[in-house]
Design a protein around this motif. Sequence first.
Motif, PDB file in Angstrom:
ATOM      1  N   LEU A   4       0.830  -1.201   0.000  1.00  0.00           N
ATOM      2  CA  LEU A   4       0.000   0.000   0.000  1.00  0.00           C
ATOM      3  C   LEU A   4       0.867   1.254   0.000  1.00  0.00           C
ATOM      4  O   LEU A   4       1.840   1.330   0.766  1.00  0.00           O
ATOM      5  CB  LEU A   4      -0.902  -0.001   1.232  1.00  0.00           C
ATOM      6  CG  LEU A   4      -1.773  -1.247   1.423  1.00  0.00           C
ATOM      7  CD1 LEU A   4      -2.451  -1.220   2.795  1.00  0.00           C
ATOM      8  CD2 LEU A   4      -2.804  -1.353   0.319  1.00  0.00           C
ATOM      9  N   GLU A   6       0.338   5.471   0.173  1.00  0.00           N
ATOM     10  CA  GLU A   6      -0.551   6.622   0.307  1.00  0.00           C
ATOM     11  C   GLU A   6       0.019   7.845  -0.390  1.00  0.00           C
ATOM     12  O   GLU A   6       1.240   7.977  -0.546  1.00  0.00           O
ATOM     13  CB  GLU A   6      -0.777   6.973   1.782  1.00  0.00           C
ATOM     14  CG  GLU A   6      -1.345   5.869   2.645  1.00  0.00           C
ATOM     15  CD  GLU A   6      -0.277   5.105   3.392  1.00  0.00           C
ATOM     16  OE1 GLU A   6      -0.582   4.526   4.448  1.00  0.00           O
ATOM     17  OE2 GLU A   6       0.879   5.093   2.920  1.00  0.00           O
ATOM     18  N   SER A  21      -5.206   9.295  -1.342  1.00  0.00           N
ATOM     19  CA  SER A  21      -5.314   8.087  -2.153  1.00  0.00           C
ATOM     20  C   SER A  21      -4.389   7.026  -1.583  1.00  0.00           C
ATOM     21  O   SER A  21      -3.366   7.341  -0.971  1.00  0.00           O
ATOM     22  CB  SER A  21      -4.925   8.370  -3.607  1.00  0.00           C
ATOM     23  OG  SER A  21      -5.787   9.318  -4.195  1.00  0.00           O
ATOM     24  N   CYS A  22      -4.756   5.794  -1.803  1.00  0.00           N
ATOM     25  CA  CYS A  22      -3.936   4.663  -1.372  1.00  0.00           C
ATOM     26  C   CYS A  22      -3.926   3.660  -2.519  1.00  0.00           C
ATOM     27  O   CYS A  22      -4.945   3.031  -2.809  1.00  0.00           O
ATOM     28  CB  CYS A  22      -4.505   4.041  -0.109  1.00  0.00           C
ATOM     29  SG  CYS A  22      -3.681   2.523   0.420  1.00  0.00           S
ATOM     30  N   TRP A  36      -8.737   3.511   6.954  1.00  0.00           N
ATOM     31  CA  TRP A  36      -7.839   4.637   7.186  1.00  0.00           C
ATOM     32  C   TRP A  36      -7.703   4.831   8.693  1.00  0.00           C
ATOM     33  O   TRP A  36      -8.697   4.811   9.428  1.00  0.00           O
ATOM     34  CB  TRP A  36      -8.383   5.922   6.562  1.00  0.00           C
ATOM     35  CG  TRP A  36      -8.305   5.971   5.064  1.00  0.00           C
ATOM     36  CD1 TRP A  36      -9.309   5.708   4.176  1.00  0.00           C
ATOM     37  CD2 TRP A  36      -7.169   6.343   4.286  1.00  0.00           C
ATOM     38  NE1 TRP A  36      -8.856   5.867   2.892  1.00  0.00           N
ATOM     39  CE2 TRP A  36      -7.542   6.260   2.920  1.00  0.00           C
ATOM     40  CE3 TRP A  36      -5.861   6.722   4.586  1.00  0.00           C
ATOM     41  CZ2 TRP A  36      -6.662   6.558   1.876  1.00  0.00           C
ATOM     42  CZ3 TRP A  36      -4.985   7.015   3.552  1.00  0.00           C
ATOM     43  CH2 TRP A  36      -5.395   6.934   2.209  1.00  0.00           C
ATOM     44  N   THR A  78      -7.463   1.167  -5.870  1.00  0.00           N
ATOM     45  CA  THR A  78      -7.198   2.397  -5.129  1.00  0.00           C
ATOM     46  C   THR A  78      -8.288   2.667  -4.100  1.00  0.00           C
ATOM     47  O   THR A  78      -9.476   2.509  -4.374  1.00  0.00           O
ATOM     48  CB  THR A  78      -7.075   3.598  -6.083  1.00  0.00           C
ATOM     49  OG1 THR A  78      -6.044   3.335  -7.038  1.00  0.00           O
ATOM     50  CG2 THR A  78      -6.712   4.865  -5.314  1.00  0.00           C
ATOM     51  N   TYR A  95      -2.717   6.717   7.618  1.00  0.00           N
ATOM     52  CA  TYR A  95      -2.290   5.422   7.102  1.00  0.00           C
ATOM     53  C   TYR A  95      -3.479   4.687   6.488  1.00  0.00           C
ATOM     54  O   TYR A  95      -4.575   4.698   7.062  1.00  0.00           O
ATOM     55  CB  TYR A  95      -1.733   4.547   8.220  1.00  0.00           C
ATOM     56  CG  TYR A  95      -0.534   5.101   8.924  1.00  0.00           C
ATOM     57  CD1 TYR A  95      -0.676   5.931  10.035  1.00  0.00           C
ATOM     58  CD2 TYR A  95       0.756   4.790   8.494  1.00  0.00           C
ATOM     59  CE1 TYR A  95       0.424   6.440  10.703  1.00  0.00           C
ATOM     60  CE2 TYR A  95       1.867   5.293   9.156  1.00  0.00           C
ATOM     61  CZ  TYR A  95       1.688   6.121  10.259  1.00  0.00           C
ATOM     62  OH  TYR A  95       2.787   6.615  10.901  1.00  0.00           O
ATOM     63  N   CYS A  96      -3.257   4.044   5.364  1.00  0.00           N
ATOM     64  CA  CYS A  96      -4.260   3.118   4.864  1.00  0.00           C
ATOM     65  C   CYS A  96      -3.828   1.705   5.235  1.00  0.00           C
ATOM     66  O   CYS A  96      -2.645   1.424   5.439  1.00  0.00           O
ATOM     67  CB  CYS A  96      -4.480   3.250   3.365  1.00  0.00           C
ATOM     68  SG  CYS A  96      -3.135   2.673   2.323  1.00  0.00           S
ATOM     69  N   GLY A 119       0.289   0.944   4.871  1.00  0.00           N
ATOM     70  CA  GLY A 119       1.128   1.820   4.075  1.00  0.00           C
ATOM     71  C   GLY A 119       2.106   2.561   4.963  1.00  0.00           C
ATOM     72  O   GLY A 119       2.119   2.395   6.189  1.00  0.00           O
ATOM     73  N   THR A 122       0.976   9.248   5.164  1.00  0.00           N
ATOM     74  CA  THR A 122       1.105  10.549   4.514  1.00  0.00           C
ATOM     75  C   THR A 122       0.683  11.625   5.510  1.00  0.00           C
ATOM     76  O   THR A 122      -0.310  11.468   6.224  1.00  0.00           O
ATOM     77  CB  THR A 122       0.275  10.611   3.216  1.00  0.00           C
ATOM     78  OG1 THR A 122       0.523  11.852   2.549  1.00  0.00           O
ATOM     79  CG2 THR A 122      -1.227  10.489   3.483  1.00  0.00           C
TER      80      THR A 122
END
Length: 128
Positions: A4, A6, A21-22, A36, A78, A95-96, A119, A122
């Motif tokens: 993953l 982000e 987005s992820c 998320w 996505t 974080y995703c 992920g 971000t």
Amino acid sequence: QVQLVESGGGLVQAGGSLRLSCAASGRTFSTYNMGWFRQAPGKEREFVAAISWTPSRTSYADSVKGRFTISRDNSKNTLYLQMNSLKPEDTAVYYCAASSARAGIGYTPRYSSEYSYWGQGTQVSVSS
């Protein structure tokens, strides 16, 4: 296994919007529940939103309900998080995560322990 990544974080003024987005690798993205989470400095990671693998049911933390929208596009592998009416307290690393937990149709995992893949995060910063 799924990887993953982000993107979409940044600095925004209070009241503004961002869309995270992820991007997921692999062919099995559509079979994962997705979520998320966020972590602010000095605080524990907390649940933000989740979407089930099928049907695409959603759930939200009370703090973001009505302002954030989680969605997924399985054709693009996505996951998205549309964030509106941002507040300074939304500042965090987002974080995703992907979960294969199965606890009924439309299950939306809310605990980080239910997620197997994460992920790198971000940064979202909201100024007052």
